[in-house]
Design an enzyme around this catalytic site. Structure first.
Site, mmCIF file in Angstrom:
data_model
loop_
_atom_site.group_PDB
_atom_site.id
_atom_site.type_symbol
_atom_site.label_atom_id
_atom_site.label_comp_id
_atom_site.label_asym_id
_atom_site.label_seq_id
_atom_site.Cartn_x
_atom_site.Cartn_y
_atom_site.Cartn_z
ATOM 1 N N ASP A 1 9.716 -15.084 -6.741
ATOM 2 C CA ASP A 1 8.926 -13.869 -6.527
ATOM 3 C C ASP A 1 9.336 -13.246 -5.203
ATOM 4 O O ASP A 1 9.983 -13.904 -4.383
ATOM 5 C CB ASP A 1 7.427 -14.198 -6.518
ATOM 6 C CG ASP A 1 6.565 -13.001 -6.929
ATOM 7 O OD1 ASP A 1 7.108 -11.890 -7.081
ATOM 8 O OD2 ASP A 1 5.347 -13.181 -7.102
ATOM 9 N N HIS B 1 8.825 -4.651 -1.076
ATOM 10 C CA HIS B 1 8.060 -4.895 -2.307
ATOM 11 C C HIS B 1 8.460 -3.913 -3.416
ATOM 12 O O HIS B 1 8.629 -4.305 -4.569
ATOM 13 C CB HIS B 1 6.571 -4.783 -1.996
ATOM 14 C CG HIS B 1 5.723 -4.963 -3.200
ATOM 15 N ND1 HIS B 1 5.703 -6.142 -3.906
ATOM 16 C CD2 HIS B 1 4.898 -4.113 -3.848
ATOM 17 C CE1 HIS B 1 4.886 -6.014 -4.935
ATOM 18 N NE2 HIS B 1 4.395 -4.784 -4.927
ATOM 19 N N LYS C 1 1.670 -10.481 -16.040
ATOM 20 C CA LYS C 1 0.614 -10.667 -15.033
ATOM 21 C C LYS C 1 -0.388 -9.515 -15.050
ATOM 22 O O LYS C 1 -0.006 -8.356 -15.113
ATOM 23 C CB LYS C 1 1.240 -10.773 -13.644
ATOM 24 C CG LYS C 1 0.229 -10.902 -12.510
ATOM 25 C CD LYS C 1 0.881 -11.399 -11.236
ATOM 26 C CE LYS C 1 1.063 -10.324 -10.214
ATOM 27 N NZ LYS C 1 1.599 -10.802 -8.943
ATOM 28 N N GLN D 1 0.874 -1.186 0.000
ATOM 29 C CA GLN D 1 0.000 0.000 0.000
ATOM 30 C C GLN D 1 0.908 1.232 0.000
ATOM 31 O O GLN D 1 1.002 1.981 0.970
ATOM 32 C CB GLN D 1 -0.916 -0.037 1.232
ATOM 33 C CG GLN D 1 -1.926 1.101 1.318
ATOM 34 C CD GLN D 1 -2.998 1.064 0.241
ATOM 35 O OE1 GLN D 1 -3.321 0.006 -0.284
ATOM 36 N NE2 GLN D 1 -3.538 2.205 -0.112
HETATM 37 C C1 R5P Z 1 3.049 -8.623 -6.500
HETATM 38 O O1 R5P Z 1 3.347 -7.670 -7.160
HETATM 39 C C2 R5P Z 1 4.065 -9.427 -5.753
HETATM 40 O O2 R5P Z 1 5.303 -9.379 -6.359
HETATM 41 C C3 R5P Z 1 3.611 -10.858 -5.616
HETATM 42 O O3 R5P Z 1 3.536 -11.442 -6.883
HETATM 43 C C4 R5P Z 1 2.282 -10.921 -4.963
HETATM 44 O O4 R5P Z 1 2.261 -10.126 -3.819
HETATM 45 C C5 R5P Z 1 1.912 -12.326 -4.612
HETATM 46 O O5 R5P Z 1 0.651 -12.305 -4.031
HETATM 47 P P1 R5P Z 1 -0.293 -13.567 -4.127
HETATM 48 O O6 R5P Z 1 0.430 -14.743 -3.548
HETATM 49 O O7 R5P Z 1 -1.491 -13.161 -3.307
HETATM 50 O O8 R5P Z 1 -0.655 -13.750 -5.555
#
Ligand code: R5P
Length: 282
Positions: free
Chosen positions: A208, A120, A182, A88
């Site tokens: 990720d 992030h 994505k 956020q």
């Molecule tokens: C998003 O931009 C992050 O890099 C992750 O891909 C994301 O936070 C993953 O979230 P979830 O497991 O809920 O898909």
């Protein structure tokens, strides 16, 4: 000296061991006597380590900083293995708060500098308004990989994760670096596309920054299942794993899944302590 909140016990212990600095308990809850016996020299540094996985743990970090501050050390360094609320980081809807800025300001009030493991978005560090640096734990994710990966591809599930995948590949030594595209439809629904990329016959290492609901990684694994890939390794820095994330991943057919210990979960197989200790030593 090193002190950690309840969300960072293992990582604080590992950092203390690597630096050869004592691990102390400044927490007064049930250990008031032990906490009172901790004295800090005027020329000593206190390193406060805490992951802010919830509002409670955020408060716990602030309280621990406060206890460090009361002892009037030469410097307080705050290490945040996992920085909560970091997604956020801007106003997505009118009327919202920029939560990342709010928590950063609160943390900055009682520390001289901050280190945050793979936030992030790196720009969130500007919200602290004091020296704040990222720590890259991605190279640690190469450690559990077998030596015999076949034509490996290091794959980010989206464009933002490609540099993490590259960091893991660079540590592993060989392999292609790629990413999927994505589109996020909601907090739990994402759509990935391979854009004609074909990884048949290859071992794939998905990387990720975090797994929250598991939606992104499950989609990535589903997409790979439609190609004739070999083994798929699912890795991330921060295993937040909310709700049924683990069962979602297992239902998608994930067989190899691991993360770092920035958040203490069953899959926290590798430690972010070495890169944290490195920056604290500089
Ligand atoms: C998003 O931009 C992050 O890099 C992750 O891909 C994301 O936070 C993953 O979230 P979830 O497991 O809920 O898909």
């Amino acid at each position: 000296m090193i002190t950690g909140t309840s969300t960072a016990q293992a990582i604080a212990a590992a950092v203390s061991q690597r630096l050869g600095e004592p691990l102390v308990d400044l927490d007064a809850d049930g250990t008031a006597e032990a906490a009172e016996n901790v004295t800090v020299g005027a020329d000593e540094r206190v390193v406060v380590i805490g992951s802010t996985t919830s509002s409670r743990s955020h408060l716990e970090l602030l309280e621990l900083q406060e206890r460090a501050l009361e002892r009037d050390p030469a410097e307080i360094v705050t290490v945040i293995p996992y920085l909560g609320y970091a997604r956020q980081d801007k106003l997505f809807e009118p009327g919202q708060a920029i939560s990342a800025r709010a928590v950063a300001r609160a943390i900055a009030a009682s520390t001289d500098r901050v280190y945050s493991v793979n936030p992030h978005n790196i720009s969130v560090l500007d919200y602290f308004g004091i020296p704040a640096e990222p720590v890259d734990a991605a190279p640690q994710l190469a450690k559990p990989l077998p030596d015999d990966l076949v034509e490996p591809v290091f794959l980010g599930p989206d464009e933002d994760a490609e540099w993490l995948a590259r960091s893991v590949r660079n540590t592993y030594g060989v392999g292609l670096v790629e990413n999927f595209e994505k589109v996020r439809h909601s907090a739990t629904e994402v759509e990935l596309s391979a854009d004609e990329k074909d990884f048949s016959g290859r071992d794939v290492v998905l990387v990720d920054d975090m797994i929250a609901t598991g939606g992104t990684m499950s989609e990535a694994v589903n997409l790979l299942a439609r190609q004739d890939t070999r083994r798929v390794f699912v890795t991330c820095i921060h295993p937040l794993l909310v709700e049924n994330a683990l069962s979602k991943l297992h239902r998608a057919g994930v067989q190899s899944l691991y993360a770092t210990d920035t958040i203490d979960r069953s899959i926290s197989q590798v430690s972010a302590a070495p890169p944290i200790a490195d920056v604290l030593q500089q």
